[in-house]
Design a protein around this motif. Structure first.
Motif, PDB file in Angstrom:
ATOM      1  N   GLY A  91      21.534 104.067  48.224  1.00  0.00           N
ATOM      2  CA  GLY A  91      21.146 103.451  46.780  1.00  0.00           C
ATOM      3  C   GLY A  91      22.705 102.724  46.254  1.00  0.00           C
ATOM      4  O   GLY A  91      23.572 102.960  46.710  1.00  0.00           O
ATOM      5  N   ASN A  92      22.312 102.162  45.019  1.00  0.00           N
ATOM      6  CA  ASN A  92      23.418 101.702  44.374  1.00  0.00           C
ATOM      7  C   ASN A  92      24.379 102.620  43.966  1.00  0.00           C
ATOM      8  O   ASN A  92      25.550 102.454  43.711  1.00  0.00           O
ATOM      9  CB  ASN A  92      22.973 101.069  43.085  1.00  0.00           C
ATOM     10  CG  ASN A  92      22.010  99.669  43.608  1.00  0.00           C
ATOM     11  OD1 ASN A  92      22.505  98.968  44.686  1.00  0.00           O
ATOM     12  ND2 ASN A  92      21.258  98.996  42.859  1.00  0.00           N
ATOM     13  N   TYR A 118      18.642 107.673  51.337  1.00  0.00           N
ATOM     14  CA  TYR A 118      17.092 107.797  51.384  1.00  0.00           C
ATOM     15  C   TYR A 118      16.973 107.884  52.971  1.00  0.00           C
ATOM     16  O   TYR A 118      17.271 107.142  53.592  1.00  0.00           O
ATOM     17  CB  TYR A 118      16.632 106.355  50.819  1.00  0.00           C
ATOM     18  CG  TYR A 118      16.795 106.405  49.468  1.00  0.00           C
ATOM     19  CD1 TYR A 118      16.086 106.921  48.418  1.00  0.00           C
ATOM     20  CD2 TYR A 118      18.138 105.451  48.851  1.00  0.00           C
ATOM     21  CE1 TYR A 118      16.404 106.883  47.105  1.00  0.00           C
ATOM     22  CE2 TYR A 118      18.195 105.306  47.452  1.00  0.00           C
ATOM     23  CZ  TYR A 118      17.125 106.255  46.660  1.00  0.00           C
ATOM     24  OH  TYR A 118      17.309 105.751  45.281  1.00  0.00           O
TER      25      TYR A 118
END
Length: 124
Positions: A16-17, A22
């Motif tokens: 993710g940013n 994930y």
């Protein structure tokens, strides 16, 4: 497009940013890649024969409509649902055929492609 393109996806981890990781379903990733490539076939290797019918026999060929019916009737359930949903999405994305086959069998891909009924389940 000519030639054979293969893609092995042993691990499908996304980032993710903010650096969080994930776990992404590998079947889902494979179906998206196959659709983006406009692949002729998507072959999912697993540790089961393919889709098993109510009578406990292997279903060698299914249509999209038949797959949806089998999900509704709970014949297809559990861990097979993400696999068949990935196959349906790949077909919707332009892939011509999808296969779910037992990767534990020696030469499984060749047996699926070059025999009349194959060894797994073809969804078209």
């Amino acid at each position: 497009m000519t030639g054979v393109q293969t893609c092995a996806l042993p691990i499908s981890i996304g980032v993710g940013n903010n650096g969080e990781t994930y776990n992404i379903n590998a079947d889902f990733v494979a179906c998206r890649i196959a659709a983006a490539l406009k692949a002729e076939k998507l072959i999912l290797l697993t540790d089961v024969e393919g889709i098993i019918g109510k009578d406990k026999s292997l279903l060698s060929t299914l249509t999209q409509k038949e797959v949806k019916y089998l999900i509704d009737k709970k014949v297809i359930r559990g861990g097979m649902i993400p696999k068949v949903q990935s196959c349906l999405e790949a077909l919707s994305g332009g892939v011509k055929k999808t296969h779910i086959i037992d990767g534990r069998i020696k030469h499984a891909v060749l047996l699926e492609i070059f025999t009349h009924e194959g060894i797994g389940t073809e969804i078209k």
